[in-house]
Scaffold this motif. Structure first.
Motif, short mmCIF file in Angstrom:
data_model
loop_
_atom_site.label_atom_id
_atom_site.label_comp_id
_atom_site.label_asym_id
_atom_site.label_seq_id
_atom_site.Cartn_x
_atom_site.Cartn_y
_atom_site.Cartn_z
N TYR A 110 38.93 96.34 14.48
CA TYR A 110 37.91 96.11 15.45
C TYR A 110 36.60 96.52 14.98
CZ TYR A 110 39.60 100.79 16.23
OH TYR A 110 40.34 102.15 16.18
N TRP A 111 35.64 95.87 15.40
CA TRP A 111 34.07 96.35 15.22
C TRP A 111 33.31 96.24 16.44
CZ3 TRP A 111 29.79 93.28 15.57
CH2 TRP A 111 30.31 91.74 15.65
N MET A 112 32.30 96.95 16.36
CA MET A 112 31.33 97.15 17.69
C MET A 112 29.87 97.09 17.17
SD MET A 112 31.08 96.99 20.83
CE MET A 112 32.60 97.40 21.43
N GLY A 113 29.19 96.33 17.71
CA GLY A 113 27.78 96.45 17.62
C GLY A 113 27.12 97.72 17.91
N GLN A 114 26.27 98.36 17.04
CA GLN A 114 25.93 99.60 17.27
C GLN A 114 25.17 99.81 18.49
OE1 GLN A 114 23.08 100.83 14.21
NE2 GLN A 114 23.10 103.19 15.07
N ARG A 115 24.49 99.07 19.28
CA ARG A 115 23.72 99.35 20.56
C ARG A 115 24.75 99.24 21.52
NH1 ARG A 115 21.64 93.83 22.56
NH2 ARG A 115 21.98 92.59 20.66
N PHE A 116 25.95 98.74 21.24
CA PHE A 116 26.81 98.79 22.39
C PHE A 116 28.15 100.07 22.37
CE2 PHE A 116 25.59 94.50 21.94
CZ PHE A 116 25.04 94.12 23.14
N ALA A 117 28.00 100.65 21.22
CA ALA A 117 28.82 101.74 21.01
C ALA A 117 28.82 102.85 21.90
CB ALA A 117 28.90 102.25 19.55
N GLY A 118 29.88 103.56 22.22
CA GLY A 118 29.95 104.73 23.14
C GLY A 118 29.79 104.36 24.54
N ARG A 119 30.23 103.04 24.87
CA ARG A 119 29.97 102.77 26.30
C ARG A 119 31.52 102.42 26.88
NH1 ARG A 119 25.03 98.30 26.78
NH2 ARG A 119 23.66 99.42 25.54
N GLY A 120 32.42 102.57 25.93
CA GLY A 120 33.79 102.31 26.37
C GLY A 120 34.47 101.03 26.28
N MET A 121 33.41 100.01 25.78
CA MET A 121 33.75 98.72 25.74
C MET A 121 35.09 98.35 24.79
SD MET A 121 30.12 96.61 25.84
CE MET A 121 29.15 96.63 27.14
N MET A 122 35.03 99.22 23.63
CA MET A 122 36.09 98.79 22.89
C MET A 122 37.56 99.33 23.38
SD MET A 122 37.02 97.17 20.15
CE MET A 122 35.61 96.53 19.33
N LEU A 123 37.45 100.39 23.84
CA LEU A 123 38.61 101.07 24.58
C LEU A 123 39.03 99.91 25.61
CD1 LEU A 123 40.63 103.03 25.01
CD2 LEU A 123 39.25 104.15 26.57
N GLU A 124 38.33 99.28 26.51
CA GLU A 124 38.83 98.23 27.47
C GLU A 124 39.29 97.14 26.79
OE1 GLU A 124 37.07 94.97 30.78
OE2 GLU A 124 35.80 97.06 30.05
N ALA A 125 38.80 96.59 25.46
CA ALA A 125 39.25 95.68 24.71
C ALA A 125 40.49 95.82 23.98
CB ALA A 125 38.35 95.23 23.48
N VAL A 126 40.67 97.24 23.43
CA VAL A 126 42.26 97.60 23.17
C VAL A 126 43.13 97.27 24.12
CG1 VAL A 126 43.53 99.14 21.93
CG2 VAL A 126 41.24 98.90 21.00
N ARG A 127 42.62 97.95 25.28
CA ARG A 127 43.73 97.88 26.35
C ARG A 127 43.97 96.44 26.79
NH1 ARG A 127 41.40 103.40 29.55
NH2 ARG A 127 42.61 104.96 28.40
N MET A 128 43.04 95.61 26.73
CA MET A 128 43.52 94.29 27.05
C MET A 128 44.42 93.59 25.96
SD MET A 128 39.50 93.18 28.27
CE MET A 128 39.64 91.55 28.31
N VAL A 129 44.21 93.96 24.78
CA VAL A 129 44.99 93.34 23.69
C VAL A 129 46.51 93.86 23.58
CG1 VAL A 129 45.25 93.14 21.07
CG2 VAL A 129 43.01 92.79 22.30
N ILE A 130 46.75 95.06 24.12
CA ILE A 130 47.92 95.60 23.94
C ILE A 130 49.03 94.99 24.87
CG2 ILE A 130 49.25 97.85 24.68
CD1 ILE A 130 46.77 99.50 23.69
N PRO A 131 48.75 94.61 26.13
CA PRO A 131 49.58 93.85 27.08
C PRO A 131 49.81 92.45 26.40
CG PRO A 131 47.66 94.57 28.33
CD PRO A 131 47.47 95.18 26.81
N PHE A 132 48.64 91.96 25.84
CA PHE A 132 48.93 90.51 25.20
C PHE A 132 49.74 90.55 24.36
CE2 PHE A 132 47.37 87.50 22.07
CZ PHE A 132 47.58 86.55 22.77
#
Length: 200
Positions: A110-132
């Motif tokens: 994974y990668w995240m744009g710097q201005r969006f880091a630290g907002r919990g978005m990537m954690l949400e994305a990982v938790r979406m990919v896991i059940p998939f």
């Protein structure tokens, strides 16, 4: 090929509370190039060395061809992350190196744009990919590797339920140097389902 019939017809899109995950298209190039360019110093320490034409349309087109080939062969799926309200590109996550047979395993990156880091978005994305990965693709095991001093990535994987299994010496060539990586894994039957997902 992936043994899930609908995946052979149309790439999936995953929808969460804040994010929509979908495969990238050429129409995403400008937003992708701008976000990657503004985040370059933030991303480079953790990625393979960027090519001179890294952000060009031609390189992006080739990237999309590789993504589509991996999808068609059932060996990987690449998603871009978009804010569900504004449709703004925020980062990317891939499920790659899918092995079937006796393994039934895939790797997350994974990668995240710097201005969006630290907002919990990537954690949400990982938790979406896991059940998939476990329920739709019916994988048994997910792996992820991260550089030991990448505190953000270590924290993300552990919050998502991954367990550290060991240290891979000189594992990947990152930004021009061979770097050690921690190996993290999550096995289907050991997965902890978040309360929000249980509620459905």
């Amino acid at each position: 090929m992936l043994d899930v019939p609908f995946l052979r017809r149309q790439p999936p899109a995953l929808k969460g509370e804040r994010l929509i995950l979908r495969m990238p298209t050429m129409g995403d190039h400008a937003a992708w190039a701008a976000l990657r360019n503004e985040s370059r110093s933030f991303l480079e320490p953790w990625e393979p060395r960027w090519a001179p034409d890294e952000l060009s349309r031609a390189a992006f087109r080739q990237r999309l061809r590789r993504y589509r080939s991996e999808f068609d062969q059932g060996t990987g799926i690449a998603f871009f992350l978009f804010d569900a309200r504004s449709d703004t590109l925020t980062g990317g996550i891939t499920l790659s190196n899918i092995r079937r047979g006796v393994a039934q395993t895939g790797s997350i990156g994974y990668w995240m744009g710097q201005r969006f880091a630290g907002r919990g978005m990537m954690l949400e994305a990982v938790r979406m990919v896991i059940p998939f990965a476990f329920e739709t693709l019916r994988l048994h095991r997910l792996e992820a590797a991260c550089i030991p001093d990448n505190d953000r990535s270590v924290g993300l994987l552990e919050k998502a339920g991954f367990q550290r299994e060991g240290l891979l010496k000189s594992y990947l060539r990152i930004n021009g140097s061979w770097r050690d990586h921690y190996l993290y894994a999550l096995v289907a039957e050991e997965r902890r389902v978040p309360a929000s997902e249980e509620r459905g």
